[in-house]
Design a protein around this motif. Structure first.
Motif, PDB file in Angstrom:
ATOM      1  N   TRP A  88      32.149   9.228  28.202  1.00 52.88           N
ATOM      2  CA  TRP A  88      30.873   9.854  28.512  1.00 52.88           C
ATOM      3  C   TRP A  88      30.990  11.332  28.888  1.00 52.88           C
ATOM      4  CZ3 TRP A  88      27.212   7.106  26.575  1.00 52.88           C
ATOM      5  CH2 TRP A  88      27.368   5.716  26.518  1.00 52.88           C
TER       6      TRP A  88
ATOM      7  N   GLY B 207      29.058  13.658  28.089  1.00 49.37           N
ATOM      8  CA  GLY B 207      27.734  14.185  28.403  1.00 49.37           C
ATOM      9  C   GLY B 207      27.146  13.617  29.681  1.00 49.37           C
TER      10      GLY B 207
ATOM     11  N   GLU C 210      23.850  11.672  28.755  1.00 45.45           N
ATOM     12  CA  GLU C 210      24.284  11.079  27.488  1.00 45.45           C
ATOM     13  C   GLU C 210      24.111   9.566  27.511  1.00 45.45           C
ATOM     14  OE1 GLU C 210      28.217  10.554  24.595  1.00 45.45           O
ATOM     15  OE2 GLU C 210      28.396  11.651  26.499  1.00 45.45           O
TER      16      GLU C 210
ATOM     17  N   CYS D  46      21.687   7.459  25.078  1.00 45.11           N
ATOM     18  CA  CYS D  46      22.321   6.431  24.248  1.00 45.11           C
ATOM     19  C   CYS D  46      21.578   5.103  24.375  1.00 45.11           C
ATOM     20  CB  CYS D  46      23.786   6.277  24.658  1.00 45.11           C
ATOM     21  SG  CYS D  46      24.675   4.996  23.745  1.00 45.11           S
TER      22      CYS D  46
ATOM     23  N   GLN E 213      27.931  10.210  21.567  1.00 43.88           N
ATOM     24  CA  GLN E 213      27.962  11.644  21.270  1.00 43.88           C
ATOM     25  C   GLN E 213      29.068  11.988  20.292  1.00 43.88           C
ATOM     26  OE1 GLN E 213      27.143  14.544  24.476  1.00 43.88           O
ATOM     27  NE2 GLN E 213      29.157  15.396  24.051  1.00 43.88           N
TER      28      GLN E 213
END
Length: 455
Positions: free
Chosen positions: A356, A358, A362, A366, A386
């Motif tokens: 992860w 981000g 993120e 997601c 990502q």
């Protein structure tokens, strides 16, 4: 704003005298049992938020039944005992019913317990007022979710700093939740009834920073057709959150510093000084020391903003929270859409194994994409990470497609900058990072393009 109600059942005259100064505090409504009713019945009828009970021999019997089955789970308890063994009390404390204070009574500790309770009450009330949906198997504090040790430490720190007037500089990676931390600080503070104004400094036009921050009067400059309230005026009595503060042009950092030092500002074109009754919280995803060294961030402004520096942990340091957050975001979407989409154990395993980069943003995006793609249950193939979008092959192909021949390099550079800036909604820091240039270079380019357009 409503105040918390506390039920008090103290029989000892000595203890009553000890507690008189603590219980005479502002911000709480205290309820006592009358002589005409039992304390148990008074407690059941009072609809209170916290019960402060002296554990005498005559009230131990049946108390565990009242605590566990007849009162709502949100009721907090503080028990004051005589220090003697008490089976009922031990059972209640082991079940997490509340605090147990032994003699000699530490009045300072009791005061801190009440302060923490009032802070939590105020925060949760503010969240309910804003009609937030809070569905989670994880601990929650303000707008933050997580049960990992680093998050619990963060909660304690926020609680302590929230009630001060110190400027806070929040540092952390993009997507880690800096704005949520800032908003939680606001909700936990005595300014929670005032506005919370968030400003992305990277998206401010260099030509209009003064007007945006401090406002302007009609006729102050071409296009100023009416008076305009700046962010400091909009945040009056509340909190002003300056996100990505290191991206503010240096010339305007000086003016911000003066406001923080003097608590005064003047709208553009006005002769009148305004007082700033605002708490400033700033944030950056840069290392401040590196930004100072690169001469894009003033050192004196850093020390003024960072009266209390606060570091936000990245998601990779919150292993215990990752899958819980995924379920939290899914539950939120289900509640919003009135659906019952599930998630498979295989998908949970894929989420737990990913790093992860981000951060929480993120993970949230997601889950939202997977929610849209799934019919009934989210499976691993629904999870678009990502790295699936930004792998080396993607970057290489994207850089080679649809580029016409014969275009001057300067025109191509301008097109890339303007397209990336538009994609990032004017955020100069993110744009510079994606283009592989410094923010200072980006500002210089944009200034040149503006001058070219004016010729």
């Amino acid at each position: 704003m409503p105040t918390p109600k506390i039920f008090v059942h103290i029989q000892s005259d000595t203890l009553k005298k000890q507690l008189s100064t603590v219980l005479a505090r502002k911000g709480c409504h205290f309820i006592y049992a009358s002589e005409d009713e039992s304390w148990e019945q008074a407690l059941l009828n009072a609809n209170v938020h916290l019960a402060l009970i002296e554990m005498t021999d005559d009230i131990s019997s049946g108390l565990d039944h009242i605590v566990s089955s007849q009162l709502p789970g949100e009721l907090e308890w503080v028990f004051i005992s005589n220090g003697q063994p008490n089976v009922t009390l031990d059972k209640l404390i082991r079940s997490g019913a509340g605090f147990h204070l032994r003699p000699p009574l530490d009045l300072k500790l009791l005061q801190e317990i009440l302060d923490d309770f009032i802070d939590d009450y105020t925060t949760q009330l503010a969240i309910k007022t804003s009609e937030q949906v809070t569905i989670s198997e994880l601990d929650q504090f303000g707008l933050l979710v997580g049960s990992s040790s680093v998050m619990r430490k963060l909660y304690r720190t926020i609680r302590k700093v929230a009630n001060s007037e110190a400027q806070v500089l929040i540092m952390g990676e993009s997507g880690a939740g800096k704005e949520l931390v800032a908003h939680t600080l606001h909700l936990s503070s005595q300014r929670n009834s005032g506005p919370f104004i968030a400003v992305n400094c990277g998206a401010l036009s260099p030509e209009l920073v003064d007007s945006e921050l401090f406002g302007h009067i009609k006729g102050a400059f071409t296009g100023a057709v009416k008076d305009h309230q700046g962010f400091f005026a909009q945040a009056e009595g509340g909190t002003l959150f300056l996100d990505e503060v290191t991206e503010m042009p240096l010339a305007h950092q000086v003016k911000l510093l003066r406001v923080l030092e003097n608590r005064e500002y003047r709208p553009v074109g006005s002769q009148h000084i305004q007082q700033a009754n605002v708490r400033v919280i700033a944030a950056t995803n840069r290392n401040p020391a590196e930004a100072i060294e690169q001469e894009i961030f003033r050192e004196d402004l850093y020390f003024r903003l960072a009266q209390f520096p606060l570091m936000i942990p990245p998601l990779r340091e919150r292993d215990e929270d990752i899958t819980g957050l995924a379920k939290h975001f899914l539950a939120y979407r289900n509640a919003q859409e009135h659906t019952e989409i599930g998630i498979s154990s295989e998908a949970i395993s894929k989420i737990a194994d990913y790093h992860w980069p981000g951060n929480v943003r993120e993970l949230k995006h997601c889950i939202e994409r997977a929610y849209i793609l799934a019919d009934d249950v989210i499976q691993p193939h629904h999870l678009q990470l990502q790295q699936d979008f930004l792998g080396d092959g993607y970057k290489q192909n994207a850089s080679l497609e649809n580029i016409p021949a014969g275009i001057p390099l300067e025109d191509l550079t301008r097109a890339a900058i303007e397209a990336t800036l538009a994609e990032n909604q004017g955020n100069r820091k993110t744009t510079a990072d994606q283009l592989g240039i410094s923010v200072k270079t980006l500002y210089n380019k944009l200034e040149k393009y503006q001058q070219d357009d004016e010729r």
